[in-house]
Design a protein around this motif. Sequence first.
Motif, PDB file in Angstrom:
ATOM      1  N   HIS A  37       0.830  -0.959   0.296  1.00  0.00           N
ATOM      2  CA  HIS A  37       0.202  -0.047   0.123  1.00  0.00           C
ATOM      3  C   HIS A  37       0.825   1.048   0.065  1.00  0.00           C
ATOM      4  N   LEU A  38       0.759   1.626  -1.185  1.00  0.00           N
ATOM      5  CA  LEU A  38       2.402   3.381  -1.070  1.00  0.00           C
ATOM      6  C   LEU A  38       0.998   4.440  -0.589  1.00  0.00           C
ATOM      7  N   ALA A  39      -0.075   4.678  -0.265  1.00  0.00           N
ATOM      8  CA  ALA A  39      -1.190   5.528   0.079  1.00  0.00           C
ATOM      9  C   ALA A  39      -2.494   5.443  -0.290  1.00  0.00           C
ATOM     10  N   GLU A  40      -3.277   6.210   0.288  1.00  0.00           N
ATOM     11  CA  GLU A  40      -4.918   6.011   0.150  1.00  0.00           C
ATOM     12  C   GLU A  40      -4.776   5.129  -1.730  1.00  0.00           C
ATOM     13  N   GLY A  41      -5.828   4.531  -2.251  1.00  0.00           N
ATOM     14  CA  GLY A  41      -5.776   4.111  -3.232  1.00  0.00           C
ATOM     15  C   GLY A  41      -4.814   3.156  -4.275  1.00  0.00           C
ATOM     16  N   LEU A  42      -3.922   3.699  -3.594  1.00  0.00           N
ATOM     17  CA  LEU A  42      -2.769   2.782  -4.465  1.00  0.00           C
ATOM     18  C   LEU A  42      -2.105   1.483  -3.781  1.00  0.00           C
ATOM     19  N   THR A  43      -2.743   0.466  -4.029  1.00  0.00           N
ATOM     20  CA  THR A  43      -2.575  -0.928  -4.232  1.00  0.00           C
ATOM     21  C   THR A  43      -1.756  -0.875  -5.312  1.00  0.00           C
ATOM     22  N   VAL A  44      -0.235  -2.401  -5.084  1.00  0.00           N
ATOM     23  CA  VAL A  44       0.061  -3.313  -5.273  1.00  0.00           C
ATOM     24  C   VAL A  44       0.691  -4.360  -5.719  1.00  0.00           C
ATOM     25  N   CYS A  45       0.554  -5.638  -5.914  1.00  0.00           N
ATOM     26  CA  CYS A  45       0.487  -6.523  -5.986  1.00  0.00           C
ATOM     27  C   CYS A  45       1.995  -7.425  -5.941  1.00  0.00           C
ATOM     28  N   LEU A  46       3.527  -7.866  -5.361  1.00  0.00           N
ATOM     29  CA  LEU A  46       4.111  -8.367  -5.957  1.00  0.00           C
ATOM     30  C   LEU A  46       4.992  -9.285  -6.163  1.00  0.00           C
ATOM     31  N   HIS A  47       5.465  -9.953  -6.834  1.00  0.00           N
ATOM     32  CA  HIS A  47       5.609 -11.517  -7.399  1.00  0.00           C
ATOM     33  C   HIS A  47       6.614 -11.194  -7.281  1.00  0.00           C
ATOM     34  N   PRO A  48       8.135 -12.739  -6.513  1.00  0.00           N
ATOM     35  CA  PRO A  48       9.460 -13.181  -6.349  1.00  0.00           C
ATOM     36  C   PRO A  48       9.707 -13.606  -8.320  1.00  0.00           C
ATOM     37  N   SER A  49       8.693 -13.793  -9.301  1.00  0.00           N
ATOM     38  CA  SER A  49       9.146 -13.722 -10.493  1.00  0.00           C
ATOM     39  C   SER A  49       9.245 -12.083 -10.955  1.00  0.00           C
ATOM     40  N   GLY A  50       9.424 -11.138 -10.044  1.00  0.00           N
ATOM     41  CA  GLY A  50       8.959  -9.652 -10.168  1.00  0.00           C
ATOM     42  C   GLY A  50       8.337  -9.213 -11.715  1.00  0.00           C
ATOM     43  N   VAL A  51       6.857  -9.831 -11.415  1.00  0.00           N
ATOM     44  CA  VAL A  51       6.011  -9.079 -12.447  1.00  0.00           C
ATOM     45  C   VAL A  51       5.481  -7.697 -11.218  1.00  0.00           C
ATOM     46  N   ALA A  52       4.005  -7.615 -11.572  1.00  0.00           N
ATOM     47  CA  ALA A  52       2.942  -6.486 -10.462  1.00  0.00           C
ATOM     48  C   ALA A  52       2.014  -6.646 -11.400  1.00  0.00           C
ATOM     49  N   PHE A  53       0.966  -6.729 -10.238  1.00  0.00           N
ATOM     50  CA  PHE A  53      -0.770  -6.764 -10.734  1.00  0.00           C
ATOM     51  C   PHE A  53      -1.179  -5.732  -9.300  1.00  0.00           C
ATOM     52  N   LEU A  54      -1.826  -5.114 -10.416  1.00  0.00           N
ATOM     53  CA  LEU A  54      -3.371  -3.886  -9.969  1.00  0.00           C
ATOM     54  C   LEU A  54      -4.357  -4.948  -9.684  1.00  0.00           C
ATOM     55  N   PRO A  55      -4.943  -4.543  -8.498  1.00  0.00           N
ATOM     56  CA  PRO A  55      -5.610  -5.390  -8.252  1.00  0.00           C
ATOM     57  C   PRO A  55      -7.241  -4.793  -8.360  1.00  0.00           C
ATOM     58  N   GLU A  56      -7.216  -3.794  -8.869  1.00  0.00           N
ATOM     59  CA  GLU A  56      -8.561  -2.377  -8.843  1.00  0.00           C
ATOM     60  C   GLU A  56      -8.802  -2.644 -10.752  1.00  0.00           C
ATOM     61  N   HIS A  57      -7.419  -3.382 -11.475  1.00  0.00           N
ATOM     62  CA  HIS A  57      -7.326  -2.861 -12.891  1.00  0.00           C
ATOM     63  C   HIS A  57      -7.677  -4.522 -12.950  1.00  0.00           C
ATOM     64  N   ALA A  58      -6.950  -5.203 -12.284  1.00  0.00           N
ATOM     65  CA  ALA A  58      -7.193  -6.854 -12.735  1.00  0.00           C
ATOM     66  C   ALA A  58      -6.321  -6.612 -14.011  1.00  0.00           C
ATOM     67  N   ALA A  59      -5.429  -6.339 -13.451  1.00  0.00           N
ATOM     68  CA  ALA A  59      -3.655  -5.891 -14.989  1.00  0.00           C
ATOM     69  C   ALA A  59      -2.031  -6.200 -13.903  1.00  0.00           C
ATOM     70  N   LEU A  60      -1.746  -7.503 -15.267  1.00  0.00           N
ATOM     71  CA  LEU A  60      -0.468  -7.852 -14.317  1.00  0.00           C
ATOM     72  C   LEU A  60       0.652  -7.062 -15.494  1.00  0.00           C
ATOM     73  N   LEU A  61       1.499  -6.566 -14.959  1.00  0.00           N
ATOM     74  CA  LEU A  61       2.515  -5.470 -15.506  1.00  0.00           C
ATOM     75  C   LEU A  61       3.775  -6.334 -15.632  1.00  0.00           C
ATOM     76  N   VAL A  62       4.274  -6.478 -16.310  1.00  0.00           N
ATOM     77  CA  VAL A  62       5.630  -6.977 -16.534  1.00  0.00           C
ATOM     78  C   VAL A  62       6.837  -5.987 -17.337  1.00  0.00           C
ATOM     79  N   ALA A  63       7.700  -5.630 -17.164  1.00  0.00           N
ATOM     80  CA  ALA A  63       9.008  -5.185 -17.275  1.00  0.00           C
ATOM     81  C   ALA A  63       9.995  -5.521 -18.262  1.00  0.00           C
ATOM     82  N   ASP A  64      10.552  -5.267 -19.623  1.00  0.00           N
ATOM     83  CA  ASP A  64      12.378  -5.726 -20.277  1.00  0.00           C
ATOM     84  C   ASP A  64      11.926  -7.055 -20.041  1.00  0.00           C
ATOM     85  N   MET A  65      10.936  -7.863 -21.231  1.00  0.00           N
ATOM     86  CA  MET A  65      11.496  -9.176 -21.428  1.00  0.00           C
ATOM     87  C   MET A  65      12.687  -9.617 -22.127  1.00  0.00           C
ATOM     88  N   HIS A  66      12.917  -8.358 -22.656  1.00  0.00           N
ATOM     89  CA  HIS A  66      14.089  -8.618 -23.545  1.00  0.00           C
ATOM     90  C   HIS A  66      14.031  -9.797 -24.953  1.00  0.00           C
TER      91      HIS A  66
END
Length: 236
Positions: A10-39
């Motif tokens: 929880h970074l701030a009010e309305g800002l929650t992000v879930c972190l995974h050991p693989s390095g991806v992140a998930f935004l619950p309120e948008h059902a969005a999985l984020l992945v950076a720099d696969m190369h």
Amino acid sequence: MPRAPWVPVHLAEGLTVCLHPSGVAFLPEHAALLVADMHLGKAASFRRLGVPVPAGSTATTLQALGDALASLGSTPVQHLVFLGDLLHAARGRSPALSQVVEQALTAWRGKCPGLRVHLVRGNHDRAAGDPPLEWRIELQTEPWVMGSWALCHEPQPVPGAYTLAGHWHPCVALRGGARERLRLPCFWFGDPAHHAVGVLPAFGDFTGMHPIKRRPGDRVWVVADEAVREVPENLR
């Protein structure tokens, strides 16, 4: 909210992000999985230049992404967002390299036909060219605003939003003894009141890592032993 090994932050009010050991992140309120720099294709580029790195990194990377998606279980995922640098180099540079990467990603894409996939173009993507149409990837220009978040490749402040980005491949060096230092990839989040930018670790193999310069108020989570752990500020 996804369960362990996912870690809600929880970074701030309305800002929650879930972190995974693989390095991806998930935004619950948008059902969005984020992945950076696969190369994808970087290891093959190295081998083409005579650098002896193992083959099979594309398949391994895509398998890891599939495992991260599967770990969400019944948590709905509507969007998969690549925060830039999906491909490492121009597809036309090596036809054989291009064919291996394209076949692998086309097969992977066929396993998740209902998932909307987006690419926020990064510097390597601009050089590599747009993905093939059969991958069904929606192209976005940074900053791509999603609610309270600004999704980017290059870390940059965006007025009225908290930025999540990649590009820097962040890591921290932790001391294990007088002569021991261990470099670990990390999630790096700035204080929303002063530095509203967070950076995800690179997801792909052979991407390298760059140490961060932690500022007062920053929060850092390292990835180690298939877990995500916060690093106290006094260890910076």
